[in-house]
Design a protein around this motif. Structure first.
Motif: not given
Ligand SMILES: [Mo]
Ligand SMILES: Nc1nc2c(c(=O)[nH]1)N[C@H]1C(S)=C(S)[C@@H](COP(=O)(O)OP(=O)(O)OC[C@H]3O[C@@H](n4cnc5c(=O)[nH]c(N)nc54)[C@H](O)[C@@H]3O)O[C@H]1N2
Ligand SMILES: Nc1nc2c(c(=O)[nH]1)N[C@H]1C(S)=C(S)[C@@H](COP(=O)(O)OP(=O)(O)OC[C@H]3O[C@@H](n4cnc5c(=O)[nH]c(N)nc54)[C@H](O)[C@@H]3O)O[C@H]1N2
Ligand code: SF4
Length: 739
Positions: A58, A180, A616
């Protein structure tokens, strides 16, 4: 596939054989330069450079796509785009791996049932659009617009939002809110009166002292932030990391504080306690610009560093040192709010605590502190036609859910629940891999997909979600299409960016703007979209004094840097009820919630189990890159590992590199085994695994069966009763050697 037997109504379809008929080997993929790209510059090496922006996460960095003989040869960072600044993260450069992924969705698919069997039939676009427009129309006729819901992630959704607004459908959710960054957004609204954004409003470039709770930049590859932090480190800025795991960022830090997970609010309260009791806070700022200081002190006065040490496992001395150093470097110091903030169901309060720490040191709108970036002012053309008078309503039941976000009117888990209860009868899913994303557990997501009467997925890959829907619509990738202009990002140099195709759509895939137009036309609603996508973009750009021709040259229009800092004595005029920074929130109190963040204890692991933490990897963005062979080729990206502390490993007789299954507290065992990483870089009460592996869709031929799925192991969630975020870190796992 194991789910097929559990749900009789809609079997998971193994679409691989049908796919193959339509796809081709890598070398013979059809591709070509789209006509009308004459204004894209050549680089002198016979390559055409097409400036656009990335869709691998994003953040939306600017890319320079190198095209030679009708093929994309490489993708580099655009030197013109302020978010990439000439560089990309590894995922951004790996975009060609998505474009030339041999497993891509090649043509529309329609589910058919014959003789008790279900299969996908290759369909023409006209058949697929007729099925989608008809299916949605029928449900709209029978049950009204609120029986239809859209889940979305990704920039291309704007056309589908417009399409749905034509028929009054505005039950729209982005899982990236409740799974998120929603807590950070709403905490900032409640404290400062404006939502936190992307990039988050921190003046990293001028900061001398940066504190991070979790937020693991360097593994989480937010390009601009990673560049600015690296530059900061070169400049001598100090970094403090509170993380139960020794992250990449911890490796760069002045202090790594391996905090006991789920105790962060106690730590933040203790930091406040030191700032106040040692008179280190900015009294002038607090007096002039904040409300609720007395209430705050009342709450944190008992949380001495000594008390916090017993909760957080960090020594009282360390807590005092960090608080003092933070105050010493302030106002060029900040605590970062993070991105995926929804950990334990009280994340909005945790981020409020972060924003309160920032306010106490008076770093608001100061060099190196908290800043509010601005957006490029892009005038919107009047609507193409008179709009039907549908009520815009927020469908969420959570009192502190955003009221002003047309692309997010309900939490995604509320949609999933409503699909299960029957309130939602049609699901339209754009760029969300629901079985692997929806963190009410995989089973809940699958149940929702089974229960609805009609479902559609718009995707580029045969992700798990595409096996459960009635119609699959193959969108072309971001490298093959125009999208809307990007002026959704606020930054120190405000900008508007163009997404434009570098090559023509491959196979029979189509851009979202065409798909949305075809559906709307089929409903008999015309004139919703500009005659061509190019004409629509040009019209908007002309209103801003530019043109499509102009922006194509660099892919971006950039304004000079705005003034980010406050002047002495300047009133803040914040959009909170008091007009000031709210250390104590009267709004939260009136809603029956804590006005000041409180620490509450979270469940502990059962004996022999460990809290399952996630994060991540630089090379991967879960569903977006899991099947990307270009990125996956790198050894570090091929599978996820479970990080296990050395003493835990010896207790369970685990050796480095061995494969085990994980079992959670509810008895769910991971479908696939996962490699053990024995390390001292994690506490003994937690394990860690990267999300986005363990795909069970065989059609994702690269991603299939690599590592274990984090999502599958979630069976407990903690939903924030104030704003609806889903915490999922109160899940615990143990190791199973034989299943
Ligand atoms: Mo995210
Ligand atoms: N268990 C677990 N669950 C999580 C998380 C976690 O850490 N653990 N993280 C959460 C977070 S932070 C987030 S942001 C969400 C994100 O989760 P999602 O919203 O599901 O997003 P992605 O995984 O980024 O992408 C989903 C789909 O988009 C498709 N796609 C890629 N490009 C395009 C395109 O151009 N057009 C279309 N139409 N589709 C495209 C991909 O093929 C993929 O199927 O997941 C959340 N869920
Ligand atoms: N390369 C890459 N970059 C990405 C993504 C990607 O998939 N790949 N995804 C993007 C997305 S959608 C998001 S939302 C962001 C997420 O990125 P972040 O916001 O940085 O992620 P978090 O999940 O908050 O943080 C993960 C870290 O928090 C630590 N942690 C876990 N529990 C606790 C706790 O109780 N207390 C403390 N103090 N620390 C804890 C973990 O050990 C881990 O190091 O990354 C984005 N960037
Ligand atoms: S951070 Fe990486 S993946 Fe995300 S938009 Fe930028 S280059 Fe693409």
């Amino acid at each position: 596939m194991n789910h097929g037997t559990e749900f009789s109504r809609r079997d998971f379809i193994k679409i691989s054989s049908l796919f193959l008929a339509g796809s081709a080997a890598l070398s013979t993929l059809p591709s070509g330069i789209v006509s009308g790209l004459g204004s894209n510059p050549m680089n002198g090496k016979g390559e055409k450079i097409v400036y656009s922006f990335c869709e691998h996460c994003f953040w939306r960095c600017g890319v320079a796509v190198h095209v030679s003989d009708g093929r994309v040869t490489k993708i580099t960072g655009s030197e013109y785009h302020p978010l990439s600044n000439g560089k990309l993260c590894p995922r951004g450069t790996g975009g060609t791996g998505l474009l030339y992924d041999p497993d891509r969705l090649a043509h529309p698919l329609i589910r058919e049932r014959k003789g008790g069997k279900q299969y996908y039939r290759k369909a023409t676009w006209d058949e697929a659009i007729t099925a989608v427009a008809g299916g949605l129309y029928k449900i709209h006729e029978q049950h009204g617009p609120s029986a239809i819901a859209m889940l979305h992630h990704g920039f291309g959704v704007s056309f589908f939002k417009k399409m749905f607004s034509e028929i009054g459908v505005n039950k729209i959710a982005k899982p990236s809110y409740d799974l998120c960054c929603g807590p950070a957004r709403q905490a900032t609204v409640l404290t400062y009166g404006y939502p936190s954004d992307t990039p988050e409003g921190f003046d990293i470039m001028n900061s001398k002292y940066m504190l991070f709770f979790g937020t693991h930049f360097g593994e989480n590859m937010h390009n601009t932030a990673v560049q600015e932090i690296s530059e900061g480190i070169r400049r001598g800025a100090k970094i403090v990391v509170f993380d139960p795991r020794f992250s990449t960022l911890a490796g760069k830090a002045e202090h790594w504080l391996p905090i006991k997970p789920a105790t962060d609010i106690a730590m933040m309260q203790a930091l406040m306690n030191v700032l106040i009791s040692e008179n280190l806070y900015d009294k002038e700022f607090v007096e002039q610009h904040t409300v609720g200081f007395a209430e705050l002190w009342e709450e944190v006065k008992e949380m001495t560093p000594e008390k916090a040490a017993t909760i957080t496992d960090i020594s009282a001395d360390s807590i005092r040192t960090v608080a003092r150093e933070f105050a010493f470097h302030a106002p060029a110091a900040f605590v970062h709010t993070g991105r995926r903030t929804n950990w334990y169901g009280d994340a909005m309060q945790r981020i409020r605590a972060i924003q309160i720490l920032n306010a106490l040191v008076g770093n608001f709108k100061m060099p190196g502190g908290v800043v509010a970036f601005e957006k490029y002012p892009l005038p919107q053309p009047p609507p193409a036609h008179e709009h039907p008078a549908y009520e815009k309503e927020v469908h969420s039941k959570y009192p502190f859910f955003p009221k002003d976000e047309p692309s997010n009117t309900i939490a995604s888990h509320e949609i999933v629940q409503q699909a299960i209860t029957g309130e939602v009868k049609a699901l339209f899913i754009y760029g969300v891999n629901l079985p692997e994303t929806m963190t009410l557990g995989r089973q809940t997501a699958l149940e929702a997909l089974q229960k609805v009467d009609f479902s559609v997925a718009v995707d580029v890959l045969p992700a798990e979600v595409t096996g459960y829907v009635d119609v699959v619509l193959p969108e072309c990738t971001y490298l093959e299409r125009y999208d809307d202009l990007d002026n959704g990002r606020a930054f120190r140099t405000p900008f508007v960016a163009l997404r434009q195709p570098a090559v023509a759509p491959m196979f029979e895939s189509k851009p979202g703007n065409e798909i949305a137009r075809m559906i709307t036309d089929k409903w008999g609603i015309h004139g919703v979209f500009a005659p061509t996508v190019e004409a629509g973009l040009d019209k908007k750009l002309k209103l801003a004094g530019s043109s499509l021709e102009e922006i194509k040259k660099r892919g971006v229009l950039v304004m000079p840097a705005t003034d980010l800092y406050r002047k002495p004595g300047e009133p803040l005029n914040l959009n909170t009820p008091s007009g000031k920074v709210e250390l104590a929130s009267a709004q939260l109190k009136a809603g029956g919630f804590d006005a000041v963040p409180k620490y509450t204890k979270h469940p502990e692991a059962p004996a022999g189990y460990y809290r399952m933490l996630t994060g991540r990897k630089p090379m991967l963005t879960f569903g977006r890159t899991a099947n990307n062979r270009f990125l996956g080729d790198l050894a570090t990206a091929q599978e996820n590992e479970v990080w296990v502390n050395t003493t835990v490993a010896s207790k369970h007789q685990l050796s480095h590199g061995e494969y085990v299954h994980l079992k959670n507290q509810a008895g769910i065992v991971s479908e696939f085994p996962i490699k053990v990483k024995v390390t001292q870089r994690i506490r003994t009460d937690a394990v860690y695994m990267v999300h986005g592996f363990g795909h069970n869709a065989k059609e994702l031929k690269w991603a299939y069966k690599r590592g274990a799925s984090h999502n599958q192991l979630i069976s407990k969630t903690d939903i924030d009763p104030a704003m609806g975020a889903v915490g999922f870190q109160n899940n615990f796992v143990t190791f199973v050697k034989e299943i």
